[in-house]
Design a protein around this motif. Structure first.
Motif, short mmCIF file in Angstrom:
data_model
loop_
_atom_site.label_atom_id
_atom_site.label_comp_id
_atom_site.label_asym_id
_atom_site.label_seq_id
_atom_site.Cartn_x
_atom_site.Cartn_y
_atom_site.Cartn_z
N ASP A 94 0.45 -1.03 0.15
CA ASP A 94 -0.22 -0.19 -0.64
C ASP A 94 0.53 1.52 0.18
O ASP A 94 1.58 1.65 1.01
N LYS A 95 1.06 2.26 -0.71
CA LYS A 95 0.94 3.47 -0.74
C LYS A 95 0.99 4.50 0.22
O LYS A 95 0.00 4.34 0.72
N GLY A 96 1.78 4.70 0.90
CA GLY A 96 2.07 5.43 2.00
C GLY A 96 2.75 5.13 3.02
O GLY A 96 2.78 3.54 3.52
N GLN A 97 3.52 5.48 4.43
CA GLN A 97 3.95 4.86 5.47
C GLN A 97 2.74 4.74 6.78
O GLN A 97 1.54 5.25 6.40
N THR A 98 2.66 3.10 7.37
CA THR A 98 2.08 2.68 8.57
C THR A 98 3.20 2.91 9.70
O THR A 98 3.68 2.12 9.42
N ARG A 99 1.99 2.16 10.88
CA ARG A 99 3.10 1.30 11.42
C ARG A 99 3.10 0.22 11.80
O ARG A 99 3.48 -0.59 12.85
N THR A 100 2.95 -0.23 11.17
CA THR A 100 2.84 -2.36 10.69
C THR A 100 3.80 -2.65 10.53
O THR A 100 5.14 -1.82 10.27
N ARG A 101 5.13 -3.27 11.31
CA ARG A 101 5.79 -4.03 11.86
C ARG A 101 6.46 -4.80 11.08
O ARG A 101 7.92 -5.09 10.82
N THR A 102 5.09 -6.35 10.24
CA THR A 102 6.19 -7.30 9.68
C THR A 102 5.50 -7.18 8.23
O THR A 102 4.38 -6.44 7.84
N VAL A 103 5.51 -8.14 7.79
CA VAL A 103 5.59 -8.59 6.59
C VAL A 103 5.75 -9.66 6.65
O VAL A 103 6.28 -10.72 7.15
N GLN A 104 4.86 -10.34 5.40
CA GLN A 104 3.95 -12.34 5.43
C GLN A 104 4.83 -11.92 4.29
O GLN A 104 5.12 -11.65 2.92
N LEU A 105 5.40 -13.66 4.23
CA LEU A 105 6.48 -13.70 3.10
C LEU A 105 6.16 -15.30 3.23
O LEU A 105 5.58 -16.14 4.11
N CYS A 106 5.44 -15.26 1.81
CA CYS A 106 4.94 -16.53 0.77
C CYS A 106 5.66 -17.01 0.33
O CYS A 106 5.92 -16.71 -0.05
N LYS A 107 5.05 -18.86 0.21
CA LYS A 107 5.67 -19.45 -0.72
C LYS A 107 4.69 -19.76 -1.71
O LYS A 107 3.99 -20.37 -0.86
N ALA A 108 4.59 -19.87 -2.60
CA ALA A 108 2.99 -20.93 -3.26
C ALA A 108 3.65 -21.57 -4.82
O ALA A 108 4.84 -22.10 -5.12
N ASP A 109 2.78 -22.72 -4.78
CA ASP A 109 3.18 -23.91 -5.18
C ASP A 109 3.29 -23.55 -6.82
O ASP A 109 2.25 -22.74 -7.03
N LEU A 110 3.24 -24.82 -7.62
CA LEU A 110 3.21 -24.55 -8.92
C LEU A 110 1.50 -24.20 -9.70
O LEU A 110 1.54 -23.64 -11.50
N ASN A 111 0.71 -24.44 -8.89
CA ASN A 111 -0.97 -24.28 -9.29
C ASN A 111 -1.40 -23.03 -8.60
O ASN A 111 -2.54 -22.47 -8.50
N GLY A 112 -0.38 -22.06 -7.98
CA GLY A 112 -0.12 -20.45 -8.03
C GLY A 112 -0.78 -20.27 -6.36
O GLY A 112 -1.93 -19.31 -5.80
N LYS A 113 -1.01 -21.89 -5.52
CA LYS A 113 -1.68 -21.57 -4.06
C LYS A 113 -0.65 -21.67 -3.55
O LYS A 113 0.28 -21.75 -3.04
#
Ligand SMILES: C[S@@+](CC[C@H](N)C(=O)[O-])C[C@H]1O[C@@H](n2cnc3c(N)ncnc32)[C@H](O)[C@@H]1O
Length: 396
Positions: free
Chosen positions: A202-221
């Motif tokens: 999202d454009k602009g600053q926030t106070r959120t401290r974490t980010v979700q790191l994910c891994k998707a499979d070959l079917n985009g799940k």
């Protein structure tokens, strides 16, 4: 057309990108480098009532797209122009959602690109040594967005974990609200081996401290996810690294052990031309170590010489992590594709064994990056962790 980097997104991954944009009732959606319209088609299914804009430099592609998507306002212009908003008749800073799979090409460092980066609040990124089209597309998308507007973009691995892009990651984490980094399987685009990631921000600053790191499979799940503190993501923000064992190992890094790492200062061709003996990635990487002659060199500058006790590691190439050996006797010049790791005798065995271990290989595999040629960076090698027991420390 290779020079326009036309690699089109498959449905699974277009849907994955769109599904992860959380936005109610967007009015304006823009797709820079729309190509065959994969992202826009997926977006229309989710937000039927938005006004859509698509931009591409390839006129023929837009002509055929026009027939399929008559309600999308298509513009045949360069997305990297400062006057982008004017040309497509959108005020910069007003778009709700930007979706993008940009071309991945090297660019000259022009002053107009610096302006585009600064306008997007990416002030540190101006100092990135080499500009790429994905970097400038990313900035242009941010410039189009309104405050709290959302960007979903597919980026190459360099942006997510290359050392050159540390400054960009700092900007994205501090100046904008990066929400998700989704690691995609390699080779999901035809005719390229580029490793890619979806970023949602999202454009602009926030106070959120974490980010979700994910891994998707070959079917985009999405099959795995972890939350990581933003402050830990400047160095790199890929799932594979943060989920890897090395991060949690309580050991010492090669840097902490006082290891010296040098790559050769001559290329294979230079040494070959000068008729000098050398050790290169194509040499024999014997697991039993190397018994060498004491070669003397006649060259303008002193080559980097590996000698008894040094560990050698391949720096580039698909199988570089399998190229690990050590010098038993003698000495030899190494090429610029090889690292010479010099370490005091007390830690040598521990370091070598760890590099050759399964865990060591997992770490090296995770840190090597590069689209086609895989490269092990010196920094990643310095951060390689080794268990050192007391006997290593006290043995003299
Ligand atoms: C990687 S393809 C992605 C296409 C589509 N968005 C998708 O996801 O399948 C990049 C697209 O950007 C277009 N492109 C390349 N350079 C461009 C530029 N400077 N301005 C606008 N479009 C460009 C190419 O023609 C191509 O269609």
């Amino acid at each position: 057309m290779a020079y326009l980097a036309q690699y089109f997104t498959k449905d699974h991954f277009s849907n994955l990108l769109i599904q992860n944009i959380d936005f109610r009732g967007p009015k304006v959606i823009v797709d820079l480098g729309i190509g065959d319209g994969a992202l826009t088609v997926a977006a229309i299914k989710k937000w039927r009532h938005a006004k859509y804009y698509g931009v591409d430099v390839d006129k023929e592609r837009l002509d055929s797209l026009n027939e399929r998507l008559p309600n999308v306002r298509l513009h045949n212009i360069n997305s990297l122009d400062i006057s982008l908003g004017k040309s497509i008749k959108i005020k910069m800073g007003t778009v709700d959602i930007a979706i993008c799979n940009p071309p991945y090409l090297n660019l000259k460092k022009r002053s107009k690109y610096k302006t585009i980066l600064r306008n997007a609040g990416l002030n540190n990124s101006v100092n990135i040594p080499c500009y790429t089209s994905d970097l400038i597309f990313l900035a242009q998308n941010i410039n189009l967005l309104r405050d709290k507007g959302t960007l979903g973009i597919i980026v190459p691995e360099g942006i997510v974990c290359g050392h050159n892009f540390n400054l960009l990651r700092k900007d994205l984490l501090e100046r904008h609200d990066l929400k998700m980094v989704i690691q995609l399987e390699p080779k999901i685009f035809n005719k390229t081996e580029a490793k890619t990631y979806i970023l949602i921000l999202d454009k602009g600053q926030t106070r959120t401290r974490t980010v979700q790191l994910c891994k998707a499979d070959l079917n985009g799940k999405i099959e795995k996810r972890i939350k990581i503190q933003k402050t830990d993501l400047i160095e790199r923000m890929d799932y594979k690294y943060h989920a890897s064992a090395n991060k949690n190992i309580k050991g010492k890094t090669l840097k902490e052990l006082g290891v010296t790492i040098r790559r050769g200062n001559y290329s294979k061709n230079e040494l070959e031309k000068a008729k000098q003996i050398y050790f290169h990635t194509t040499s024999n990487w014997s697991i039993n170590g190397l018994s060498l002659r004491n070669t003397h060199y006649k060259l303008n500058k002193e080559p980097v010489i590996a000698k008894k006790g040094d560990i050698l590691i391949g720096r580039v190439g698909r199988n570089c992590i399998d190229k690990i050996t050590f010098v038993k006797s003698g000495k030899i010049a190494v090429t610029d594709c090889v690292y010479k790791v010099s370490i005091s005798e007390e830690f040598r065995e521990a370091v070598y064994n760890r590099l050759k271990s399964e865990e060591g290989k997992i770490y090296l595999q995770k840190v090597i990056h590069g689209v086609c040629a895989q490269v092990l960076s010196k920094k990643d090698l310095e951060n390689f962790k080794v268990f050192v027991y007391k006997r290593h420390v006290h043995k003299k």
